[in-house]
Scaffold this active site. Structure first.
Site, PDB file in Angstrom:
ATOM      1  N   ASP A  60       0.827  -1.220   0.000  1.00  0.00           N
ATOM      2  CA  ASP A  60       0.000   0.000   0.000  1.00  0.00           C
ATOM      3  C   ASP A  60       0.859   1.268   0.000  1.00  0.00           C
ATOM      4  O   ASP A  60       0.792   2.082   0.923  1.00  0.00           O
ATOM      5  CB  ASP A  60      -0.952   0.034   1.207  1.00  0.00           C
ATOM      6  CG  ASP A  60      -1.793  -1.213   1.335  1.00  0.00           C
ATOM      7  OD1 ASP A  60      -2.358  -1.646   0.315  1.00  0.00           O
ATOM      8  OD2 ASP A  60      -1.892  -1.756   2.457  1.00  0.00           O
TER       9      ASP A  60
ATOM     10  N   GLU B 161     -11.585  -1.713  -3.054  1.00  0.00           N
ATOM     11  CA  GLU B 161     -10.965  -0.934  -1.984  1.00  0.00           C
ATOM     12  C   GLU B 161      -9.897  -0.005  -2.556  1.00  0.00           C
ATOM     13  O   GLU B 161      -9.731   0.115  -3.769  1.00  0.00           O
ATOM     14  CB  GLU B 161     -10.358  -1.865  -0.938  1.00  0.00           C
ATOM     15  CG  GLU B 161      -9.346  -2.861  -1.461  1.00  0.00           C
ATOM     16  CD  GLU B 161      -8.972  -3.921  -0.443  1.00  0.00           C
ATOM     17  OE1 GLU B 161      -9.459  -3.869   0.704  1.00  0.00           O
ATOM     18  OE2 GLU B 161      -8.190  -4.819  -0.793  1.00  0.00           O
TER      19      GLU B 161
END
Length: 331
Positions: free
Chosen positions: A41, A218
């Site tokens: 991420d 997401e």
């Protein structure tokens, strides 16, 4: 708009001299990454003080705090520690069992850096997006200090999941935060400067939803460009090593709150999305994306290294108003 995060000139050292055939656009070259690139991420920014990647923490290192990596050239990376030595104490009560902190986003506004990050446990929506601020990203600066600003939004008792923040400013300079993971999909909520907190009276608005039992969408990230807002999301499954099925898709809208449609007119509220990047060979499950200028940063799972999450940075080519990203050949 944050003057650093969206400034293409901040990545001038990575620009290629060649122009695209038929359109005359100059695009950045893909840097050949080396060093410590084991991230998940990535929030990537290029600044006058260097290139930085902030990423999901590891519960066995630095109390699970958000990790920092730095590069002089955007290619050779070194580990630069964690945001804090210990997590803010209030997180343990807000999210019992929290281990590592997830999915940061970095945004600069008016000389302040805003670091949004998530605290949660896997599969739960007892989650919170929190905020820290700093005046610089340069750890050598005497003023360098990440200051805990507390919770931004929590999702316990709601149908959404407060993780994966992505901040954008609209054409009037008003900030918004997209967020969400699984559950009821991707939402956006207005913020206000200079606090970086939700604007009074602002409520989350749904902007992307797969409508599936397992709502695998997401990591929203919105890029404003040429009068459009481009919503990048990761869909399918992360965090399964070589069995991960993540891919990055996009839709666009004239309004930051949507509706977002893909290149075929499909609504992101109805499982739409034009594929920007999917896995290829040993480069498995790209996702968790961010941008700096016309470079897309993400992680993928390296099939040649037992699925270790690994940093990728690739140029975005804009064709007929849509972003395209390709893996380099021969690697």
């Amino acid at each position: 708009m944050g003057i650093v995060r969206r400034l293409a000139g901040a990545v001038a050292a990575l620009l290629a001299a060649a122009a695209l055939a038929g359109c005359g656009a100059v695009v950045p070259a893909a840097p050949e990454l080396s060093g410590d690139v084991f991230v998940h991420d990535p929030a990537y920014v290029a600044t006058d003080d260097g290139h930085f990647v902030y990423s999901t923490g590891n519960g066995q290192i630095g109390d699970g705090n958000i990790q920092i990596r730095r590069s002089d050239d955007g290619a050779s990376w070194e580990y630069a520690g964690e945001v804090w030595a210990s997590k803010p104490q209030w997180l343990a009560e807000a999210v019992p069992g929290v281990d590592n902190l997830w999915a940061p986003d970095l945004y600069e506004h008016d000389g302040t850096w805003y670091l949004y990050y998530s605290a949660s446990t896997f599969g739960s929506n007892r989650s919170v997006i929190a905020l820290a601020t700093n005046t610089t990203l340069d750890p050598e600066d005497p003023g360098y200090e990440w200051v805990d600003r507390g919770a931004v939004i929590a999702s316990e008792g709601t149908d959404f999941n407060a993780i994966d923040a992505g901040v954008v400013e609209d054409e009037d300079g008003a900030p918004w935060m997209a967020f969400g993971s699984f559950f009821s999909g991707i939402h956006i909520v207005p913020l206000e400067w200079p606090s970086g907190m939700p604007a009074a009276g602002g409520e989350p608005v749904l902007i992307a939803d797969r409508g599936l039992l397992e709502n695998a969408i997401e990591a929203p990230y919105i890029v404003p460009r040429d009068g459009w807002y481009y919503l990048f999301v990761s869909r399918n499954l992360c965090c399964k090593g070589v069995d991960s099925t993540y891919e990055i898709v996009v839709g666009r809208s004239r309004a930051v709150t949507g509706p977002y449609l893909d290149a075929d007119g499909g609504a992101l509220l109805d499982d739409g999305g034009t594929v920007v990047l999917s896995g290829e060979g040993d480069r498995i499950g790209p996702g968790g994306q961010s941008t700096s200028g016309d470079l897309l940063a993400f992680h993928f799972y390296d099939g040649a290294a037992d699925g270790v999450p690994t940093l990728g940075i690739l140029p975005i080519t804009w064709r007929d108003g849509w972003p395209a990203v390709e893996w380099p050949s021969g690697t």
